[in-house]
Design an enzyme around this catalytic site. Structure first.
Site, PDB file in Angstrom:
ATOM      1  N   ARG A  84      -0.217   6.319   0.276  1.00  0.00           N
ATOM      2  CA  ARG A  84      -0.897   6.010   1.545  1.00  0.00           C
ATOM      3  C   ARG A  84      -1.970   7.050   1.864  1.00  0.00           C
ATOM      4  NH1 ARG A  84       3.276   2.976   5.726  1.00  0.00           N
ATOM      5  NH2 ARG A  84       3.994   1.428   4.206  1.00  0.00           N
ATOM      6  N   ARG A 126      11.815   0.904  -3.892  1.00  0.00           N
ATOM      7  CA  ARG A 126      12.371   0.093  -2.808  1.00  0.00           C
ATOM      8  C   ARG A 126      12.141  -1.386  -3.105  1.00  0.00           C
ATOM      9  NH1 ARG A 126      10.561   3.742   2.509  1.00  0.00           N
ATOM     10  NH2 ARG A 126      11.307   5.716   1.631  1.00  0.00           N
ATOM     11  N   SER A 152       7.184  10.029   8.275  1.00  0.00           N
ATOM     12  CA  SER A 152       8.223   9.860   9.289  1.00  0.00           C
ATOM     13  C   SER A 152       9.093  11.107   9.243  1.00  0.00           C
ATOM     14  CB  SER A 152       9.048   8.605   8.982  1.00  0.00           C
ATOM     15  OG  SER A 152       9.867   8.255  10.067  1.00  0.00           O
ATOM     16  N   GLU A 203       1.466   4.208   9.386  1.00  0.00           N
ATOM     17  CA  GLU A 203       2.413   5.301   9.178  1.00  0.00           C
ATOM     18  C   GLU A 203       2.217   5.945   7.805  1.00  0.00           C
ATOM     19  OE1 GLU A 203       6.884   6.001   7.729  1.00  0.00           O
ATOM     20  OE2 GLU A 203       6.518   4.128   8.807  1.00  0.00           O
ATOM     21  N   ARG A 241       2.609  -1.347   0.657  1.00  0.00           N
ATOM     22  CA  ARG A 241       4.051  -1.595   0.558  1.00  0.00           C
ATOM     23  C   ARG A 241       4.392  -1.956  -0.889  1.00  0.00           C
ATOM     24  NH1 ARG A 241       7.267  -2.067   4.844  1.00  0.00           N
ATOM     25  NH2 ARG A 241       5.449  -2.395   6.167  1.00  0.00           N
TER      26      ARG A 241
END
Length: 444
Positions: A408, A279, A369, A366, A294
């Protein structure tokens, strides 16, 4: 993508839905109603012209047959010459105008499709209305945060002190937002992926699949990444077409069945995949710059389901519980929240976020999801099934969720299992995968 007839018949509801999602209805819908009317008229004109051409062709054949009959009877051609010339003249006019009519239909259709593709999914009735993450609703919590008799450190300090996380050399190799893992740090990442895949395949009934990491534009469109999120993706020019590095395994795994009709007896189909994810994080400048929260490249285990519409919300709950089970077996404190309308992804009808506690940062973050897209993705990707006793195929419902984001989870383990001497205890569930009980300081 939403059903065209549904949008046509429910524009006021669509406008209200857009407002609930924090979007401007005028900016999203534009002149949809006018375009739709123009397209209907243009389609009717083009089809009528094509139908008239067919009638004239049949009439011309009749004229030729009549001419042949008259010649055979010795009666001459009478008025057939004039009729034939008139017929051919009209056919020629249609031949000249048809490309223009077809081009108008194609242009209007493409413009309407762009609007349709930009309309987000309709939230399920159970989704709370809200504007931001502050309006999300907590559903449940599991476990308790660990207690320390010292000040817990964030993972970027722990990883550097232990010599298992190297961000400086990653910058030298590539740039910011990349990481190098050493020794037990690398083994912990690999162990987590294997542990998650084993859990989902052996206990949760998923089939493992290893998809390509590069996909075509059609695949990105099918799951909703294109055209809206092009700036967040890594594009790879390849010949005359573009390929894209996958932002998540959701893209290739969902598109496995693009343009297919599935056997109803096979549903639900549950698939899991471990892949790197890429990403650009185009809109996150200055956000989460420390550590590995991130990244431009990270690893994730994904869960994807294809279900009958009537079962999709039951399967959504199962999928979410499957993701939660990973955290429970690792002994990590977490909470599950329902995202509000303004915080939910545009393709989703309902999303649960699972947030793990990070004591080194004193916050929930988070880690998964889990979304039900209903038929939104299936309509874009044309994934259908044929219900028993029905001739007409229907769209499946697609679901997906992280099971989990490996990086994560790595962060959560390092921060939650840190010890006063700076070492990190490896959770019991992972020790057989790593062959060690503790991460201690190494120098490389």
């Amino acid at each position: 993508m939403l059903d065209l007839n549904f949008v046509r018949d429910n524009l006021p509801q669509i406008e209200e839905m857009l407002r609930q999602r924090g979007a401007d209805p005028a900016a999203v819908l534009g002149n949809f109603r006018e375009l739709d009317s123009q397209l209907r008229n243009a389609t009717l004109e083009a089809e009528s012209s094509r139908a008239r051409k067919r009638v004239l062709a049949e009439e011309f054949q009749h004229l030729k047959a009549e001419e042949k009959r008259l010649r055979a009877a010795g009666l001459g051609l009478l008025a057939s010459d004039e009729a034939r010339e008139k017929n051919l003249s009209e056919q020629d006019l249609i031949k000249q105008s048809q490309p223009r009519l077809d081009a108008a239909v194609e242009d209007l259709s493409a413009r309407r499709l762009r609007i349709l593709a930009s309309i987000p999914n309709v939230p399920h009735s159970s989704v709370p209305v809200g504007h931001s993450a502050e309006d999300n609703v907590e559903v449940r919590r599991w476990g308790a945060p660990p207690k320390f008799d010292f000040a817990p450190k964030p993972h970027w300090e722990l990883g550097a002190d232990l010599g298992v996380l190297d961000l400086e050399r990653a910058v030298k190799l590539t740039g910011a937002r990349f990481a190098v893992y050493w020794d037990l740090g690398a083994k912990l990442e690999r162990a987590l992926a294997n542990f998650m895949l084993d859990l989902h395949t052996r206990e949760h009934g998923y089939t493992e699949v290893l998809p390509p990491y590069l996909v075509n534009s059609e695949s990105m469109y099918g799951t909703g990444q294109l055209p809206k999120f092009a700036a967040d993706l890594f594009r790879v020019p390849h010949g005359e077409k573009d390929l894209w590095l996958i932002p998540t395994a959701e893209v290739p795994v969902t598109n496995l069945y693009r343009d297919e009709i599935l056997d109803a007896a096979r549903l639900p189909i549950s698939l899991t995949a471990y892949t790197p994810c890429f990403r650009s994080e185009a809109g996150s400048y200055g956000k989460d710059v420390r550590g590995i929260i991130r990244q431009h490249q990270f690893q994730k285990v994904e869960m994807v389901k294809f279900t009958r519409p009537e079962n999709s919300y039951e399967e959504h709950e199962k999928l979410t519980r499957n993701a939660e089970t990973v955290l429970q077996k690792l002994g990590l404190h977490y909470r599950t929240v329902t995202l509000c309308t303004g915080d939910m992804g545009p393709s989703s009808a309902k999303t649960y976020d699972i947030e793990v506690w990070l004591p080194g940062q004193q916050l929930f973050r988070e880690i998964s999801s889990c979304s039900n897209f209903e038929s939104y993705q299936a309509r874009r990707a044309n994934i259908r099934y044929r219900p028993e006793g029905k001739n007409k195929p229907e769209f499946v419902h697609t679901l997906n969720g992280s099971g989990l984001a490996v990086g994560r989870t790595w962060v959560a383990i390092v921060e939650n299992y840190q010890q006063a001497d700076g070492s990190v205890i490896i959770p019991e569930a992972l020790q057989p995968y790593i062959g060690a009980e503790r991460i201690t300081k190494r120098i490389f």
